[in-house]
Motif scaffolding. Structure first.
Motif, PDB file in Angstrom:
ATOM      1  N   ASP A   1       8.069  10.960   0.180  1.00 17.71           N
ATOM      2  CA  ASP A   1       8.045  12.405   0.010  1.00 17.71           C
ATOM      3  C   ASP A   1       7.459  13.055   1.263  1.00 17.71           C
ATOM      4  N   THR A   2       7.871  14.267   1.550  1.00 19.95           N
ATOM      5  CA  THR A   2       7.271  15.054   2.631  1.00 19.95           C
ATOM      6  C   THR A   2       7.017  16.462   2.115  1.00 19.95           C
TER       7      THR A   2
ATOM      8  N   LYS B   1       4.285  10.924   2.578  1.00 22.01           N
ATOM      9  CA  LYS B   1       3.866   9.819   1.715  1.00 22.01           C
ATOM     10  C   LYS B   1       4.816   8.656   1.944  1.00 22.01           C
ATOM     11  N   VAL B   2       4.235   7.477   2.229  1.00 18.39           N
ATOM     12  CA  VAL B   2       5.049   6.301   2.561  1.00 18.39           C
ATOM     13  C   VAL B   2       4.582   5.082   1.788  1.00 18.39           C
TER      14      VAL B   2
ATOM     15  N   ALA C   1       0.839  -1.195   0.000  1.00 12.87           N
ATOM     16  CA  ALA C   1       0.000   0.000   0.000  1.00 12.87           C
ATOM     17  C   ALA C   1       0.870   1.238   0.000  1.00 12.87           C
ATOM     18  N   GLU C   2       0.314   2.315  -0.473  1.00 12.60           N
ATOM     19  CA  GLU C   2       0.925   3.627  -0.309  1.00 12.60           C
ATOM     20  C   GLU C   2      -0.034   4.429   0.530  1.00 12.60           C
ATOM     21  N   LYS C   3       0.498   5.084   1.546  1.00 14.41           N
ATOM     22  CA  LYS C   3      -0.333   5.860   2.468  1.00 14.41           C
ATOM     23  C   LYS C   3       0.133   7.295   2.522  1.00 14.41           C
ATOM     24  N   LEU C   4      -0.816   8.137   2.861  1.00 13.62           N
ATOM     25  CA  LEU C   4      -0.523   9.523   3.174  1.00 13.62           C
ATOM     26  C   LEU C   4      -0.776   9.684   4.671  1.00 13.62           C
ATOM     27  N   ILE C   5       0.230  10.149   5.381  1.00 15.84           N
ATOM     28  CA  ILE C   5       0.115  10.403   6.817  1.00 15.84           C
ATOM     29  C   ILE C   5       0.241  11.909   6.997  1.00 15.84           C
TER      30      ILE C   5
ATOM     31  N   SER D   1      13.111  12.303   6.382  1.00 16.44           N
ATOM     32  CA  SER D   1      12.943  12.773   5.005  1.00 16.44           C
ATOM     33  C   SER D   1      12.934  11.601   4.023  1.00 16.44           C
ATOM     34  N   GLN D   2      12.827  11.920   2.753  1.00 17.15           N
ATOM     35  CA  GLN D   2      12.728  10.930   1.686  1.00 17.15           C
ATOM     36  C   GLN D   2      13.822   9.873   1.791  1.00 17.15           C
ATOM     37  N   GLY D   3      13.413   8.612   1.650  1.00 15.60           N
ATOM     38  CA  GLY D   3      14.347   7.497   1.698  1.00 15.60           C
ATOM     39  C   GLY D   3      14.551   6.919   3.081  1.00 15.60           C
ATOM     40  N   GLU D   4      14.171   7.663   4.107  1.00 13.04           N
ATOM     41  CA  GLU D   4      14.307   7.164   5.474  1.00 13.04           C
ATOM     42  C   GLU D   4      13.116   6.278   5.820  1.00 13.04           C
TER      43      GLU D   4
END
Length: 109
Positions: free
Chosen positions: A93-94, A104-105, A59-63, A77-80
């Motif tokens: 992405d943040t 976005k994760v 899944a892709e989620k927005l938190i 940040s991105q990639g962490e």
């Protein structure tokens, strides 16, 4: 008289981050906080994806977090990676604006 930003801050807490409305409790990196979560996409087939990963995306989620909570978890940040309710997610992405942060994760299986 309150400024527009003060009214917005009040609304963030009383409406958007209200568990009776849009928000829910979550544990992120061992800290409990109130967040808004939304599923963006689900069940992509195996194949090549951005960043060079090959795997199945569950899944892709927005938190959506308050900026103050985002700072409490170290402002990743991105990639962490972050741990959300016991699951490991990669940050894609943040974006932040007016006291909130969109994160976005995605999770891999």
């Amino acid at each position: 008289m309150k400024t527009f930003r003060e009214h917005l801050a009040d609304d963030l807490n009383s409406v958007f981050f209200n568990e009776g409305e849009f928000a829910e409790k979550a544990i992120i990196n061992d800290l409990e906080m109130t967040v808004i979560m939304d599923k963006i996409k689900e069940d992509k087939p195996k194949g090549e994806y951005e960043y060079g990963y090959t795997n199945h995306i569950e899944a892709e989620k927005l938190i959506i977090l308050k900026y103050s909570d985002y700072e409490l978890i170290g402002s990743p940040s991105q990639g962490e990676r972050l741990i959300l309710n016991g699951e490991s997610f990669e940050i894609l992405d943040t974006d932040s604006c007016d006291g909130i942060v969109d994160v976005k994760v995605r999770v891999f299986k």
